[in-house]
Motif scaffolding. Structure first.
Motif, PDB file in Angstrom:
ATOM      1  N   GLN A 172       0.812  -1.213   0.000  1.00 19.32           N
ATOM      2  CA  GLN A 172       0.000   0.000   0.000  1.00 19.32           C
ATOM      3  C   GLN A 172       0.849   1.268   0.000  1.00 19.32           C
ATOM      4  O   GLN A 172       0.548   2.228  -0.713  1.00 19.32           O
ATOM      5  CB  GLN A 172      -0.921  -0.013   1.224  1.00 19.32           C
ATOM      6  N   LYS A 173       1.910   1.290   0.788  1.00 21.21           N
ATOM      7  CA  LYS A 173       2.737   2.491   0.898  1.00 21.21           C
ATOM      8  C   LYS A 173       3.335   2.880  -0.448  1.00 21.21           C
ATOM      9  O   LYS A 173       3.280   4.044  -0.870  1.00 21.21           O
ATOM     10  CB  LYS A 173       3.848   2.273   1.926  1.00 21.21           C
ATOM     11  N   GLY A 174       3.906   1.900  -1.163  1.00 18.56           N
ATOM     12  CA  GLY A 174       4.470   2.189  -2.470  1.00 18.56           C
ATOM     13  C   GLY A 174       3.410   2.585  -3.477  1.00 18.56           C
ATOM     14  O   GLY A 174       3.635   3.457  -4.332  1.00 18.56           O
ATOM     15  N   TYR A 175       2.238   1.952  -3.385  1.00 18.15           N
ATOM     16  CA  TYR A 175       1.133   2.264  -4.292  1.00 18.15           C
ATOM     17  C   TYR A 175       0.695   3.718  -4.106  1.00 18.15           C
ATOM     18  O   TYR A 175       0.494   4.444  -5.097  1.00 18.15           O
ATOM     19  CB  TYR A 175      -0.031   1.318  -4.013  1.00 18.15           C
ATOM     20  N   TYR A 176       0.533   4.143  -2.853  1.00 24.02           N
ATOM     21  CA  TYR A 176       0.141   5.531  -2.577  1.00 24.02           C
ATOM     22  C   TYR A 176       1.190   6.509  -3.118  1.00 24.02           C
ATOM     23  O   TYR A 176       0.854   7.569  -3.641  1.00 24.02           O
ATOM     24  CB  TYR A 176      -0.046   5.746  -1.084  1.00 24.02           C
ATOM     25  N   LYS A 177       2.446   6.141  -2.972  1.00 28.14           N
ATOM     26  CA  LYS A 177       3.521   7.024  -3.453  1.00 28.14           C
ATOM     27  C   LYS A 177       3.422   7.204  -4.967  1.00 28.14           C
ATOM     28  O   LYS A 177       3.462   8.334  -5.469  1.00 28.14           O
ATOM     29  CB  LYS A 177       4.883   6.444  -3.064  1.00 28.14           C
ATOM     30  N   LEU A 178       3.285   6.102  -5.691  1.00 25.25           N
ATOM     31  CA  LEU A 178       3.237   6.181  -7.150  1.00 25.25           C
ATOM     32  C   LEU A 178       2.000   6.925  -7.638  1.00 25.25           C
ATOM     33  O   LEU A 178       2.076   7.764  -8.541  1.00 25.25           O
ATOM     34  CB  LEU A 178       3.271   4.768  -7.744  1.00 25.25           C
ATOM     35  N   LYS A 179       0.841   6.625  -7.054  1.00 22.79           N
ATOM     36  CA  LYS A 179      -0.402   7.260  -7.494  1.00 22.79           C
ATOM     37  C   LYS A 179      -0.444   8.738  -7.122  1.00 22.79           C
ATOM     38  O   LYS A 179      -1.008   9.557  -7.861  1.00 22.79           O
ATOM     39  CB  LYS A 179      -1.606   6.520  -6.913  1.00 22.79           C
ATOM     40  N   THR A 180       0.149   9.082  -5.984  1.00 24.41           N
ATOM     41  CA  THR A 180       0.214  10.491  -5.596  1.00 24.41           C
ATOM     42  C   THR A 180       1.060  11.274  -6.586  1.00 24.41           C
ATOM     43  O   THR A 180       0.693  12.370  -7.016  1.00 24.41           O
ATOM     44  CB  THR A 180       0.787  10.631  -4.177  1.00 24.41           C
ATOM     45  N   LEU A 181       2.205  10.711  -6.976  1.00 25.62           N
ATOM     46  CA  LEU A 181       3.063  11.370  -7.956  1.00 25.62           C
ATOM     47  C   LEU A 181       2.373  11.471  -9.318  1.00 25.62           C
ATOM     48  O   LEU A 181       2.473  12.491 -10.003  1.00 25.62           O
ATOM     49  CB  LEU A 181       4.387  10.608  -8.086  1.00 25.62           C
ATOM     50  N   GLU A 182       1.662  10.423  -9.708  1.00 24.97           N
ATOM     51  CA  GLU A 182       0.929  10.460 -10.973  1.00 24.97           C
ATOM     52  C   GLU A 182      -0.127  11.568 -10.957  1.00 24.97           C
ATOM     53  O   GLU A 182      -0.266  12.327 -11.920  1.00 24.97           O
ATOM     54  CB  GLU A 182       0.260   9.112 -11.233  1.00 24.97           C
ATOM     55  N   LEU A 183      -0.850  11.669  -9.849  1.00 20.83           N
ATOM     56  CA  LEU A 183      -1.882  12.692  -9.730  1.00 20.83           C
ATOM     57  C   LEU A 183      -1.273  14.089  -9.768  1.00 20.83           C
ATOM     58  O   LEU A 183      -1.778  14.982 -10.469  1.00 20.83           O
ATOM     59  CB  LEU A 183      -2.662  12.488  -8.432  1.00 20.83           C
TER      60      LEU A 183
END
Length: 313
Positions: A172-183
């Motif tokens: 989850q932590k890595g997923y949030y990081k990637l999606k936050t950067l994408e957004l």
């Protein structure tokens, strides 16, 4: 939303998550906070109250991005501007200039926030991407004059942000990081490509416009004639239209239509009411006209919207 007098240092660097519960006279709010990168915090908001936050403290050097999943958030800025965030809307605001008062007018608000310390986050993002994209600087330039901007419902943004609400349990932590950067990168691109919608305001007569807005929306089934409202509140029809637009950034008709469709979206998400019942509840006498207006605003007909909510649920 600027709800974060506690934000600097709120997340433990090892646990990576903190949960805050806030009591209100008529309900509660829960904020789940993740530290995704140095200088960037991701917050999931779940409020069940009509109350908001009053007289918040400034946080210079921070900006906040808000997305409304459902409900409605309204606030008054120190200079008298009226800002609102409806279903699927984004806002970007300068936390150094906090709200004077705010409220969750539907009694429910679900969404997410990104709280960003501009200097630290710029370094983190550039290091992670291994290039300078000037993302935070773009926001600062856009907020230089207005302190807040609104990005209304955008299907492309919804596609990205919906995945933040449905993160997998593992990684989850890595997923949030990637999606936050994408957004963030997508929002920067949007801001650079087209002019955002800035709110309008007029200090004079703002309280009278608030009273008119409350009367128009207290029961969405009711239909008011603008000339009758102008007479009731002692102003000319031309002045009413002009002042309303200055305070809310929309004509009375546009504002009321948006409120009706936002309420309809909430009813589709949270009740088992039929399309015809919802249309009537929000002031549409013809279900077909309601469906057409809903599809034009949200990009899908009401039935498809509800089906998507059920699948996500």
């Amino acid at each position: 939303m600027n709800t974060s007098d506690w934000l600097p240092g709120a997340c433990h660097p090892e646990k990576g998550r903190s949960i805050y519960k806030i009591e209100f006279p008529d309900g509660y709010g829960k904020m789940t906070v993740y530290s995704v990168l140095p200088g960037i915090q991701l917050i999931f908001n779940d409020f069940h109250t009509h109350y908001g936050f009053q007289e918040e403290h400034p946080h210079p050097g921070y900006i906040e991005i808000n997305h409304c999943l459902r409900g409605r958030y309204e606030c008054t800025m120190p200079d008298g501007r009226h800002i609102y965030l409806g279903t699927q809307d984004f806002s970007v605001s300068d936390m150094g200039v906090p709200n004077r008062a705010s409220s969750f007018v539907m009694g429910e608000y679900v969404g997410l926030s990104l709280v960003i310390h501009t200097e630290t986050a710029s370094q983190s993002i550039n290091a992670f991407l291994e290039e300078e994209i000037g993302c935070i600087e773009t926001f600062e330039q856009l907020l230089w004059e207005e302190n807040v901007m609104i990005l209304r419902a955008n299907p492309k943004i919804q596609h990205i942000v919906s995945e933040l609400y449905d993160a997998p349990a593992s990684g989850q932590k890595g997923y949030y990081k990637l999606k936050t950067l994408e957004l963030l990168c997508f929002l920067i691109f949007q801001c650079q490509q087209r002019k955002p919608v800035h709110p309008y305001y007029c200090r004079k007569d703002s309280s009278r416009m608030e009273a008119i807005q409350r009367k128009m929306t207290e029961n969405l089934r009711n239909h008011y004639c603008l000339s009758d409202l102008a007479e009731e509140y002692g102003i000319s029809l031309t002045t009413l239209k002009k002042r309303f637009f200055q305070v809310y950034g929309e004509t009375p008709y546009q504002y009321l239509k948006r409120r009706r469709l936002e309420e309809a979206a909430l009813l589709l998400q949270t009740t088992e009411m039929g399309i015809g019942q919802i249309a009537e509840a929000v002031g549409y006498q013809n279900p077909s006209k309601f469906s057409a207006a809903f599809a034009e605003y949200y990009g899908v007909p009401p039935r498809e919207y509800k089906k998507g909510v059920l699948l996500d649920g």
